[in-house]
Design a protein around this motif. Structure first.
Motif, short mmCIF file in Angstrom:
data_model
loop_
_atom_site.label_atom_id
_atom_site.label_comp_id
_atom_site.label_asym_id
_atom_site.label_seq_id
_atom_site.Cartn_x
_atom_site.Cartn_y
_atom_site.Cartn_z
N ASP A 25 0.82 -1.21 0.00
CA ASP A 25 0.00 0.00 0.00
C ASP A 25 0.85 1.26 0.00
O ASP A 25 0.52 2.24 -0.68
CB ASP A 25 -0.93 0.01 1.22
N HIS A 26 1.96 1.26 0.75
CA HIS A 26 2.74 2.48 0.92
C HIS A 26 3.93 2.59 -0.02
O HIS A 26 4.47 3.69 -0.21
CB HIS A 26 3.23 2.58 2.37
N PRO A 31 6.80 5.68 4.99
CA PRO A 31 5.91 5.76 6.15
C PRO A 31 6.22 4.64 7.15
O PRO A 31 6.65 3.55 6.77
CB PRO A 31 4.51 5.58 5.54
#
Length: 335
Positions: A177-178, A218
């Motif tokens: 996702d990141h 992140p």
């Protein structure tokens, strides 16, 4: 009795069930009947020796002899990266320093590499939830090394395993996702499917060409780099008990770790010994042993009692039947 035996085309329904149960991120078990059917054809031809050794992909099934139920799967791919690249991120430590300021900083970066070409891969280790206790997982895992040890010349000097990275309970993958999704604008499942069904050109086309600084990512992504999916923790422990260790490579989609070991240093490969078969109605032995046939083509493995005396292993009739061996045949035993 549980027996590990070669998989073939007749196992498609069982393999599809296991693929569905394995969940997201299990690249070698896509929920695609066509791909699974091709894999089973390849397994049949691999055990039959119908292709060059580096092209073989042996798939093993864990079967209950009494019921015919299939409880798990494992595999050995003789060589990776020969026809399709085997991409990974290497975790690289970089040092920056400024003598004038008296500063020294260490930075971790992720660099796309294709380093494992030709290595043998053990993988696809998956068991149904109700079979994850009682030694079934160890039998299935070690059977892969008994297969390698039966004819080691068919396999590479280095053996690797990739472990699934971290997914949240709702199926999300923090690293995908990141990080990875920024380079591959598609769903994880689509990228995962393409990895197993294409020549991986899309990875070469879209993957980052420059190092990714871990400190700029992140926190949810940083926290899972090189970490194992909770369901993969027992598999990691089994690998470590055989001598496998992380080699600084991670999966480019979910950041799961890669571990490796020299073929002849794998504990089960190293410690198993050949014995001549004898058969008796009763076998006196304190503990069960890992027993397999001595050839790849007729491979089968069980964990049962064997009375070892010199170069002879006495097996029960039930064990001999499960292995499909007769008196005078050769088996390999790891006690």
């Amino acid at each position: 009795m549980l027996v590990v035996r070669p998989a073939g085309p007749a196992d498609l329904d069982h393999l599809l069930e296991l693929a569905i149960l394995s969940g997201p991120g299990f690249t070698s078990l896509p929920e695609d009947p066509d791909q699974l059917s091709e894999r089973l054809d390849l397994s049949r031809d691999s055990f039959a020796g119908r292709m060059a050794p580096p092209e073989r992909w042996y798939t093993l099934m864990l079967e209950e002899t009494d019921t015919g139920d299939i409880d798990g799967i494992g595999s050995v791919k003789a060589a990776v990266g020969l026809k399709r690249p085997f991409f990974s991120f290497r975790i690289v430590n970089n040092t920056a320093q400024s003598p004038s300021l008296g500063l020294k900083l260490d930075h971790q970066t992720l660099v796309l590499v294709n380093e494992c070409t030709g290595w043998t891969e053990v993988g696809s280790l998956f068991l149904k939830a109700d079979r994850r206790k009682g030694g079934a997982g160890r039998l299935l895992s070690q059977s892969r090394y008994m297969l390698i040890g039966a004819e080691p010349e068919l396999f590479n000097d280095i053996v690797l395993a990739e472990l699934r990275g971290v997914f949240t309970p709702d199926g999300a993958c923090p690293f995908w996702d990141h990080v990875a999704h920024k380079f591959f604008p598609m769903e994880f499942d689509e990228a995962d499917l393409m990895t197993g069904s294409t020549d991986k050109q899309f990875i070469l086309d879209l993957a980052p060409r420059h190092p990714i600084y871990v400190e700029l990512l992140p926190e949810p992504a940083r926290a899972v780099i090189g970490k194992v999916h909770p369901q993969g923790v027992p598999a990691m422990a089994l690998l470590e008990s055989e001598g496998f260790r992380p080699n600084g490579l991670i999966d480019i989609f979910d950041a799961g770790p890669t571990v490796a070991c020299g073929r002849d240093n794998i504990r089960t490969v190293r410690d198993a010994r050949p014995y001549t078969v004898a058969i008796a109605d009763e076998v006196e032995a304190e503990l069960p042993a890992l027993i397999s046939t001595a050839s790849v083509g007729a491979f089968r493995a069980v964990r049962q009692k064997a009375a070892l005396d010199g170069e002879v292993a006495t097996l029960s009739r039930e064990t001999a039947l499960a292995l499909k061996v007769r008196p005078g045949d050769t088996v390999r035993v790891k006690s």
